[in-house]
Enzyme design. Structure first.
Site, PDB file in Angstrom:
ATOM      1  N   GLU A 177      -0.050   1.336   4.793  1.00 11.80           N
ATOM      2  CA  GLU A 177      -0.953   1.369   3.625  1.00 11.80           C
ATOM      3  C   GLU A 177      -0.576   0.172   2.771  1.00 11.80           C
ATOM      4  OE1 GLU A 177      -3.241   3.552   3.544  1.00 11.80           O
ATOM      5  OE2 GLU A 177      -2.542   5.628   3.647  1.00 11.80           O
TER       6      GLU A 177
ATOM      7  N   CYS B 199      -2.962   0.435  -5.680  1.00 15.20           N
ATOM      8  CA  CYS B 199      -3.484  -0.284  -4.515  1.00 15.20           C
ATOM      9  C   CYS B 199      -4.995  -0.415  -4.621  1.00 15.20           C
ATOM     10  CB  CYS B 199      -3.106   0.440  -3.241  1.00 15.20           C
ATOM     11  SG  CYS B 199      -3.537   2.180  -3.268  1.00 15.20           S
TER      12      CYS B 199
HETATM   13  P1  NAD Z   1       6.955  -3.773  -1.387  1.00 12.47           P
HETATM   14  O1  NAD Z   1       6.306  -4.232  -0.132  1.00 12.47           O
HETATM   15  O2  NAD Z   1       7.710  -4.769  -2.194  1.00 12.47           O
HETATM   16  O3  NAD Z   1       7.987  -2.587  -1.096  1.00 12.47           O
HETATM   17  C1  NAD Z   1       7.579  -1.392  -0.451  1.00 12.47           C
HETATM   18  C2  NAD Z   1       8.783  -0.749   0.211  1.00 12.47           C
HETATM   19  O4  NAD Z   1       9.234  -1.560   1.276  1.00 12.47           O
HETATM   20  C3  NAD Z   1       9.983  -0.535  -0.697  1.00 12.47           C
HETATM   21  O5  NAD Z   1      10.533   0.737  -0.417  1.00 12.47           O
HETATM   22  C4  NAD Z   1      10.933  -1.658  -0.291  1.00 12.47           C
HETATM   23  O6  NAD Z   1      12.296  -1.353  -0.503  1.00 12.47           O
HETATM   24  C5  NAD Z   1      10.652  -1.764   1.199  1.00 12.47           C
HETATM   25  N1  NAD Z   1      10.941  -3.053   1.842  1.00 12.47           N
HETATM   26  C6  NAD Z   1      10.991  -4.289   1.273  1.00 12.47           C
HETATM   27  N2  NAD Z   1      11.224  -5.228   2.222  1.00 12.47           N
HETATM   28  C7  NAD Z   1      11.325  -4.563   3.423  1.00 12.47           C
HETATM   29  C8  NAD Z   1      11.519  -4.975   4.765  1.00 12.47           C
HETATM   30  N3  NAD Z   1      11.672  -6.257   5.114  1.00 12.47           N
HETATM   31  N4  NAD Z   1      11.541  -4.026   5.736  1.00 12.47           N
HETATM   32  C9  NAD Z   1      11.363  -2.722   5.432  1.00 12.47           C
HETATM   33  N5  NAD Z   1      11.183  -2.272   4.174  1.00 12.47           N
HETATM   34  C10 NAD Z   1      11.145  -3.180   3.174  1.00 12.47           C
HETATM   35  O7  NAD Z   1       5.787  -3.111  -2.267  1.00 12.47           O
HETATM   36  P2  NAD Z   1       5.883  -2.429  -3.706  1.00 12.47           P
HETATM   37  O8  NAD Z   1       6.064  -3.471  -4.759  1.00 12.47           O
HETATM   38  O9  NAD Z   1       6.832  -1.268  -3.683  1.00 12.47           O
HETATM   39  O10 NAD Z   1       4.423  -1.803  -3.830  1.00 12.47           O
HETATM   40  C11 NAD Z   1       3.321  -2.530  -4.267  1.00 12.47           C
HETATM   41  C12 NAD Z   1       2.385  -2.809  -3.110  1.00 12.47           C
HETATM   42  O11 NAD Z   1       2.075  -1.587  -2.425  1.00 12.47           O
HETATM   43  C13 NAD Z   1       1.045  -3.369  -3.554  1.00 12.47           C
HETATM   44  O12 NAD Z   1       0.662  -4.400  -2.685  1.00 12.47           O
HETATM   45  C14 NAD Z   1       0.115  -2.171  -3.437  1.00 12.47           C
HETATM   46  O13 NAD Z   1      -1.246  -2.518  -3.275  1.00 12.47           O
HETATM   47  C15 NAD Z   1       0.670  -1.470  -2.241  1.00 12.47           C
HETATM   48  N6  NAD Z   1       0.283  -0.061  -2.209  1.00 12.47           N
HETATM   49  C16 NAD Z   1      -0.638   0.357  -1.290  1.00 12.47           C
HETATM   50  C17 NAD Z   1      -1.058   1.689  -1.255  1.00 12.47           C
HETATM   51  C18 NAD Z   1      -2.099   2.135  -0.281  1.00 12.47           C
HETATM   52  O14 NAD Z   1      -2.286   3.344  -0.158  1.00 12.47           O
HETATM   53  N7  NAD Z   1      -2.818   1.259   0.405  1.00 12.47           N
HETATM   54  C19 NAD Z   1      -0.523   2.599  -2.175  1.00 12.47           C
HETATM   55  C20 NAD Z   1       0.415   2.162  -3.086  1.00 12.47           C
HETATM   56  C21 NAD Z   1       0.808   0.825  -3.088  1.00 12.47           C
END
Ligand code: NAD
Length: 406
Positions: A178, A212
């Site tokens: 997502e 999102c």
């Molecule tokens: P992010 O990608 O920075 O982090 C998400 C998660 O991934 C965190 O738990 C982080 O610790 C982990 N992570 C970071 N690097 C990683 C790696 N290399 N391997 C595995 N895990 C890793 O995102 P964020 O700032 O937490 O969230 C914001 C983003 O999420 C926005 O782009 C938003 O649109 C999206 N989002 C999407 C939905 C949806 O349903 N489509 C819902 C909520 C948020």
């Protein structure tokens, strides 16, 4: 028992969420309140969705064909901070119901909420180790992916999602992503301006634009552009910004201070390319990371503001000549999460929405998620879906039974 415990502790859990993310307390309560019907949906539909199904019998040959649903095994859940209850519930509730164990990594920006969730599962009687919480940031998430769990369910940015897809691919397990969005809305020439302005202002600025499915681009028919902008700005001016623990606050601080630089760069780029700043545009002094709700008109797709996810309180409003151009502009994006349209005719709305490459289509509404409907992004917005009945079976593998009585 987990659902009941959440319902009993809403106020305290909302305070924890507000304290660690800056989400206004009213919106934190609303997230927790709306988590309960999501759990109810899974509870109501799981038994039927996961039941064995006999799909064919042939008495003359003694043949029976049946489908059963077996758990994936161990599900890795890497979660985001912006709606930790929603995006977590979408995964760990159906995962557990379908018989999986869960390795849950909350975002490092919502760790305390993650710890509360783990406590509530333990108190609800989930056996030790069946729901395991991993506390840490990106490197820990990477390590979890490299472990190669049987299923990997991720919510977060496109950049991280792509890195995960590359690292997890060789494990050949169930992958669901997502990701982000750049969600558009179209205000048609005969739209109800007051309704559209109220709905879209909330869609753009709720949770400080850190959703999102926040509305990030608005296209308005040229004949009512100025009237719409006036009504929209009126809504924005009425939004109360301040202490997120105060019940009257609508806009709090940003959760991640690093996002401020992204927003300031988008403001500078739009200004340099000739956009008109109608409201806001500035960061505000701390403590905490604060950004004024910001409205631009006179924007176009050369500007980062209209192409890249802002994930903050920024919106661009662009004038269009009609439905045809609106479709072109709405679809001119790498993302494909949601789109909303505001003509009075449902038929016309459906005609426009059916041409857009998005997972969710809204008529006279926006920024909305329902447990009954699949939640999925296309293109850079994601892979596969959560929620709806398919969001239950996603946590199982079908087995086809070919049974012949001799
Ligand atoms: P992010 O990608 O920075 O982090 C998400 C998660 O991934 C965190 O738990 C982080 O610790 C982990 N992570 C970071 N690097 C990683 C790696 N290399 N391997 C595995 N895990 C890793 O995102 P964020 O700032 O937490 O969230 C914001 C983003 O999420 C926005 O782009 C938003 O649109 C999206 N989002 C999407 C939905 C949806 O349903 N489509 C819902 C909520 C948020």
């Amino acid at each position: 028992r987990f659902r009941h415990a959440v319902s009993q502790e809403i106020e305290r859990l909302a305070e924890v969420l507000t304290a660690e993310t800056g989400k206004p307390i009213r919106q934190a309560r609303a997230e927790l309140d709306a988590t309960l019907p999501r759990i109810d949906f899974f509870l109501e539909h799981a038994t039927e969705a996961l039941a064995d199904e006999v799909v064919h019998t042939d008495a003359s040959s003694g043949l029976e064909e049946r489908i059963s649903h077996e758990p994936l095994g161990v599900v890795g859940n890497i979660s985001a901070w912006n709606y930790p209850w929603f995006v977590g519930t979408n995964v760990f509730v159906p995962a557990l119901i379908a018989g999986n164990a869960v390795l849950y990594k909350p975002s490092e920006f919502a760790t305390l909420t993650g710890a509360e969730i783990a406590r509530l599962w333990t108190e609800a009687g989930v056996p030790e180790g069946v729901f395991q919480t991993l506390v840490g940031g990106g490197p820990l998430g990477r390590a979890l992916v490299e472990l190669g769990p049987d299923g990997l369910f991720f919510t977060g940015s496109f950049a991280t999602g792509r890195a995960i897809a590359q690292a997890y691919g060789p494990h050949m397990g169930r992958l669901q992503l997502e990701l982000g969005g750049k969600d558009p809305a179209y205000v048609a020439p005969d739209a109800d301006v007051a309704v559209a302005a109220a709905s879209l202002a909330d869609g753009a600025f709720y949770n400080n634009g850190q959703s999102c499915c926040s509305v990030e681009r608005i296209y308005v028919h040229e004949t009512l552009h100025d009237t719409f902008v006036e009504a929209f700005v009126e809504q924005v001016d009425a939004m109360v910004m301040g202490d997120p623990t105060d019940g009257s606050t609508y806009l709090g601080p940003l959760t991640r201070s690093a996002q401020l630089a992204v927003l300031e760069a988008q403001v500078a780029d739009a200004t340099a390319r000739g956009a008109t700043l109608v409201r806001g545009g500035n960061a505000l002094p701390g403590p905490g990371a604060w950004m004024q709700p910001t409205v631009f008109t006179g924007v176009d797709h050369s500007m980062a503001l209209m192409r890249d996810e802002s994930f903050g309180p920024l919106i661009g409003i662009q004038s269009t000549s009609g439905d045809e151009q609106a479709v072109e502009l709405m679809d001119d994006t790498e993302f494909g999460l949601t789109a909303g349209v505001f003509p009075p005719s449902q038929e016309r709305a459906e005609a426009i929405l059916s041409r857009l490459d998005v997972g969710s289509a809204y008529w006279t509404c926006c920024d909305r998620v329902s447990p009954r409907l699949p939640w999925s992004g296309r293109r850079h917005s994601g892979v596969e879906s959560t929620l709806s009945v398919s969001g239950i079976t996603a946590f199982s593998r079908p087995k086809g039974w070919h049974l012949r009585a001799s």
